[in-house]
Design a protein around this motif. Structure first.
Motif, PDB file in Angstrom:
ATOM      1  N   ALA A 231       9.975 -16.457  18.095  1.00  0.00           N
ATOM      2  CA  ALA A 231      11.026 -16.695  19.229  1.00  0.00           C
ATOM      3  C   ALA A 231      12.179 -16.091  19.203  1.00  0.00           C
ATOM      4  CB  ALA A 231      11.558 -18.111  19.233  1.00  0.00           C
ATOM      5  N   LEU A 232      12.601 -15.723  17.835  1.00  0.00           N
ATOM      6  CA  LEU A 232      13.774 -14.689  17.672  1.00  0.00           C
ATOM      7  C   LEU A 232      13.218 -13.106  18.013  1.00  0.00           C
ATOM      8  CD1 LEU A 232      14.848 -16.237  14.471  1.00  0.00           C
ATOM      9  CD2 LEU A 232      16.399 -15.812  16.327  1.00  0.00           C
ATOM     10  N   ALA A 233      12.094 -13.083  17.693  1.00  0.00           N
ATOM     11  CA  ALA A 233      11.386 -11.685  17.786  1.00  0.00           C
ATOM     12  C   ALA A 233      11.238 -11.301  19.460  1.00  0.00           C
ATOM     13  CB  ALA A 233      10.006 -11.250  17.260  1.00  0.00           C
ATOM     14  N   VAL A 234      10.589 -12.492  20.167  1.00  0.00           N
ATOM     15  CA  VAL A 234      10.552 -12.414  21.538  1.00  0.00           C
ATOM     16  C   VAL A 234      11.910 -12.142  22.324  1.00  0.00           C
ATOM     17  CG1 VAL A 234      10.037 -13.530  23.745  1.00  0.00           C
ATOM     18  CG2 VAL A 234       8.314 -13.382  21.708  1.00  0.00           C
ATOM     19  N   PHE A 235      12.866 -12.819  21.968  1.00  0.00           N
ATOM     20  CA  PHE A 235      14.225 -12.564  22.726  1.00  0.00           C
ATOM     21  C   PHE A 235      14.704 -11.265  22.157  1.00  0.00           C
ATOM     22  CE2 PHE A 235      18.573 -13.970  23.097  1.00  0.00           C
ATOM     23  CZ  PHE A 235      18.533 -14.542  24.546  1.00  0.00           C
ATOM     24  N   GLY A 236      14.514 -10.837  20.956  1.00  0.00           N
ATOM     25  CA  GLY A 236      15.080  -9.497  20.705  1.00  0.00           C
ATOM     26  C   GLY A 236      14.522  -8.378  21.148  1.00  0.00           C
ATOM     27  N   VAL A 237      13.204  -8.450  21.275  1.00  0.00           N
ATOM     28  CA  VAL A 237      12.473  -7.534  22.139  1.00  0.00           C
ATOM     29  C   VAL A 237      12.784  -7.422  23.868  1.00  0.00           C
ATOM     30  CG1 VAL A 237       9.990  -6.858  23.057  1.00  0.00           C
ATOM     31  CG2 VAL A 237      10.335  -7.534  20.694  1.00  0.00           C
ATOM     32  N   ALA A 238      13.021  -8.721  24.215  1.00  0.00           N
ATOM     33  CA  ALA A 238      13.505  -8.484  25.470  1.00  0.00           C
ATOM     34  C   ALA A 238      14.945  -7.967  25.845  1.00  0.00           C
ATOM     35  CB  ALA A 238      13.365 -10.104  26.181  1.00  0.00           C
ATOM     36  N   GLY A 239      15.575  -8.098  24.736  1.00  0.00           N
ATOM     37  CA  GLY A 239      16.938  -7.499  24.731  1.00  0.00           C
ATOM     38  C   GLY A 239      16.989  -5.918  24.662  1.00  0.00           C
ATOM     39  N   GLU A 240      15.965  -5.533  23.593  1.00  0.00           N
ATOM     40  CA  GLU A 240      15.504  -3.998  23.687  1.00  0.00           C
ATOM     41  C   GLU A 240      15.373  -3.537  24.991  1.00  0.00           C
ATOM     42  OE1 GLU A 240      14.352  -4.502  19.022  1.00  0.00           O
ATOM     43  OE2 GLU A 240      12.940  -3.696  20.496  1.00  0.00           O
ATOM     44  N   LEU A 241      14.332  -4.138  25.702  1.00  0.00           N
ATOM     45  CA  LEU A 241      13.728  -3.649  26.904  1.00  0.00           C
ATOM     46  C   LEU A 241      14.911  -3.864  27.969  1.00  0.00           C
ATOM     47  CD1 LEU A 241      10.331  -5.432  26.948  1.00  0.00           C
ATOM     48  CD2 LEU A 241      10.507  -3.008  26.505  1.00  0.00           C
ATOM     49  N   GLY A 242      15.546  -4.843  28.165  1.00  0.00           N
ATOM     50  CA  GLY A 242      16.592  -5.063  28.975  1.00  0.00           C
ATOM     51  C   GLY A 242      17.793  -3.951  29.070  1.00  0.00           C
ATOM     52  N   MET A 243      17.989  -3.353  27.808  1.00  0.00           N
ATOM     53  CA  MET A 243      18.993  -2.504  27.428  1.00  0.00           C
ATOM     54  C   MET A 243      18.629  -0.962  27.913  1.00  0.00           C
ATOM     55  SD  MET A 243      21.968  -2.329  25.764  1.00  0.00           S
ATOM     56  CE  MET A 243      23.133  -1.241  25.982  1.00  0.00           C
ATOM     57  N   LYS A 244      17.341  -0.813  28.180  1.00  0.00           N
ATOM     58  CA  LYS A 244      17.120   0.489  28.762  1.00  0.00           C
ATOM     59  C   LYS A 244      17.264   0.610  30.263  1.00  0.00           C
ATOM     60  CE  LYS A 244      13.058   0.895  25.726  1.00  0.00           C
ATOM     61  NZ  LYS A 244      11.426   0.870  25.643  1.00  0.00           N
ATOM     62  N   MET A 245      17.818  -0.597  31.126  1.00  0.00           N
ATOM     63  CA  MET A 245      18.399  -0.377  32.205  1.00  0.00           C
ATOM     64  C   MET A 245      19.563  -1.109  32.493  1.00  0.00           C
ATOM     65  SD  MET A 245      14.704  -1.999  33.905  1.00  0.00           S
ATOM     66  CE  MET A 245      14.534  -3.304  32.614  1.00  0.00           C
ATOM     67  N   LYS A 247      23.818  -1.531  31.882  1.00  0.00           N
ATOM     68  CA  LYS A 247      25.048  -0.670  32.047  1.00  0.00           C
ATOM     69  C   LYS A 247      26.137  -1.312  31.445  1.00  0.00           C
ATOM     70  CE  LYS A 247      23.929   1.564  36.644  1.00  0.00           C
ATOM     71  NZ  LYS A 247      24.463   1.799  37.807  1.00  0.00           N
ATOM     72  N   GLY A 248      25.883  -2.702  30.987  1.00  0.00           N
ATOM     73  CA  GLY A 248      26.927  -3.167  30.488  1.00  0.00           C
ATOM     74  C   GLY A 248      26.569  -4.741  30.049  1.00  0.00           C
ATOM     75  N   PRO A 249      27.228  -5.623  29.455  1.00  0.00           N
ATOM     76  CA  PRO A 249      26.773  -7.122  29.353  1.00  0.00           C
ATOM     77  C   PRO A 249      26.306  -7.733  30.612  1.00  0.00           C
ATOM     78  CG  PRO A 249      28.850  -6.470  28.470  1.00  0.00           C
ATOM     79  CD  PRO A 249      28.611  -5.452  29.459  1.00  0.00           C
ATOM     80  N   ALA A 250      27.077  -7.458  31.582  1.00  0.00           N
ATOM     81  CA  ALA A 250      26.528  -8.482  32.947  1.00  0.00           C
ATOM     82  C   ALA A 250      24.984  -7.960  33.213  1.00  0.00           C
ATOM     83  CB  ALA A 250      27.423  -8.423  34.093  1.00  0.00           C
ATOM     84  N   SER A 251      24.918  -6.640  33.331  1.00  0.00           N
ATOM     85  CA  SER A 251      23.377  -6.326  33.751  1.00  0.00           C
ATOM     86  C   SER A 251      22.300  -6.530  32.634  1.00  0.00           C
ATOM     87  CB  SER A 251      23.526  -4.671  34.251  1.00  0.00           C
ATOM     88  OG  SER A 251      23.912  -4.019  33.014  1.00  0.00           O
ATOM     89  N   LEU A 252      22.793  -6.516  31.427  1.00  0.00           N
ATOM     90  CA  LEU A 252      21.959  -6.848  30.336  1.00  0.00           C
ATOM     91  C   LEU A 252      21.478  -8.311  30.289  1.00  0.00           C
ATOM     92  CD1 LEU A 252      20.349  -6.196  27.858  1.00  0.00           C
ATOM     93  CD2 LEU A 252      22.508  -6.547  26.245  1.00  0.00           C
ATOM     94  N   ARG A 253      22.320  -9.009  30.589  1.00  0.00           N
ATOM     95  CA  ARG A 253      22.037 -10.566  30.813  1.00  0.00           C
ATOM     96  C   ARG A 253      20.865 -10.435  31.842  1.00  0.00           C
ATOM     97  NH1 ARG A 253      23.116 -15.137  33.847  1.00  0.00           N
ATOM     98  NH2 ARG A 253      24.056 -16.931  32.559  1.00  0.00           N
ATOM     99  N   MET A 254      21.144  -9.907  33.002  1.00  0.00           N
ATOM    100  CA  MET A 254      19.974  -9.861  34.175  1.00  0.00           C
ATOM    101  C   MET A 254      18.705  -9.250  33.831  1.00  0.00           C
ATOM    102  SD  MET A 254      20.353  -8.240  37.922  1.00  0.00           S
ATOM    103  CE  MET A 254      20.263  -6.634  37.204  1.00  0.00           C
ATOM    104  N   HIS A 255      18.764  -7.961  33.154  1.00  0.00           N
ATOM    105  CA  HIS A 255      17.467  -7.525  32.691  1.00  0.00           C
ATOM    106  C   HIS A 255      16.771  -8.229  31.471  1.00  0.00           C
ATOM    107  CE1 HIS A 255      18.108  -4.225  35.533  1.00  0.00           C
ATOM    108  NE2 HIS A 255      19.186  -3.903  35.106  1.00  0.00           N
ATOM    109  N   LEU A 256      17.546  -8.747  30.618  1.00  0.00           N
ATOM    110  CA  LEU A 256      17.173  -9.409  29.547  1.00  0.00           C
ATOM    111  C   LEU A 256      16.123 -10.462  30.025  1.00  0.00           C
ATOM    112  CD1 LEU A 256      19.013 -10.775  26.290  1.00  0.00           C
ATOM    113  CD2 LEU A 256      17.282 -12.090  27.517  1.00  0.00           C
ATOM    114  N   ILE A 257      16.538 -11.756  31.032  1.00  0.00           N
ATOM    115  CA  ILE A 257      15.883 -12.390  31.449  1.00  0.00           C
ATOM    116  C   ILE A 257      14.518 -11.952  32.290  1.00  0.00           C
ATOM    117  CG2 ILE A 257      15.989 -14.204  33.308  1.00  0.00           C
ATOM    118  CD1 ILE A 257      18.812 -14.709  32.623  1.00  0.00           C
TER     119      ILE A 257
END
Length: 277
Positions: A231-245, A247-257
């Protein structure tokens, strides 16, 4: 060569847990704080689980026996919410339903600390916190903590021995979030190295990964350590992929999901970074 084999093995393990969550859509009851409900529910939904934010003590005797797993988060703890948490945890322990504890800011007050100690005594399957929270909880002493609110003043690696001790004392799998997420059963220690630093600037990412751990444990409660690591790995990978798109914390939240929702086997296995410590 062995490390490549180990990574491939972990990649398959992580994908197996994730695909089973999508297949089974486990019902996860979250007795959690007001701040985190939205992101926790959306994290569970995007991963394929079914969230239920059922808090009322009047509903727990009917509802909790039917859940796949329970997540208890003490972030906005109050005298009125604690009895519901205790009742739900007791039901899960009696019925062998897995449950996960998030001891948010455990050392903020004696009321909160005592509540968390009482909950640990009700045999959680997994305890997940930051390094300062785990150090405080393992010592069974409020004075041992130097936490600053919900933030950790320690690195996750500082809490390895404390996590092992807490796991040995409680019988729970203990997960410590940080730059490297640490998971231990009291003997073996595993590190999940995925994620990005900006995730710490989004309220409730820690709460949400705890809920995700509950969903992963729900599909295989006999392998809680592997479930927590996955679970920790999956959530971390989602964060890494979301970070590519992002621009900051608010958009990372959206792209992480979005990344969590769209994660496929090849992408997940190529990004997973897990080692035995």
């Amino acid at each position: 060569m062995e490390s490549n084999t180990e990574q491939l093995k972990w990649g398959k393990t992580v994908w197996n847990f994730f695909s089973q969550v999508r297949l089974q859509s486990p019902l996860i009851q979250c007795i959690t704080n007001f701040v985190s409900m939205d992101l926790m529910a959306n994290t569970l939904l995007s991963a394929g689980a079914s969230p239920a934010m059922v808090h009322s003590i009047q509903e727990i005797p009917d509802f909790t026996p039917r859940v796949s797993a329970l997540c208890i988060n003490v972030g906005t703890l109050s005298p009125s919410s604690l009895p519901a948490m205790i009742t739900a945890a007791k039901i899960c322990s009696q019925l062998n339903i897995p449950w996960v504890l998030d001891p948010v800011a455990v050392s903020a007050s004696s009321f909160r600390f005592d509540a968390c100690v009482q909950l640990v005594g009700l045999k959680p399957t997994v305890v997940r916190g930051n390094a300062s929270e785990i150090i405080a909880l393992s010592s069974s002493s409020l004075e041992a903590s130097t936490a600053k609110g919900t933030d950790s003043t320690h690195d996750s690696m500082d809490a390895v021995e404390a996590a092992k001790l807490l796991a040995q004392k409680s019988g729970a799998i203990v997960a410590v979030s940080g730059a490297t997420d640490i998971v231990t059963d009291g003997n073996q220690v595993v590190g999940a190295h995925n994620g990005v630093a900006l995730m710490q600037k989004i309220t409730a990412t820690g709460c949400s990964v705890t809920a995700l751990i509950a969903a992963f444990v729900a599909v295989d409660k006999t392998n809680a350590l592997d479930a927590a690591v996955s679970a920790l790995a999956v959530f971390g990978v989602a964060g890494e992929l979301g970070m590519k798109m992002a621009k900051g914390p608010a958009s990372l939240r959206m792209h992480l999901i979005d990344a969590l929702y769209g994660l496929d086997e090849a992408t997940l296995q190529s990004h997973v970074n897990i080692t035995r410590l």
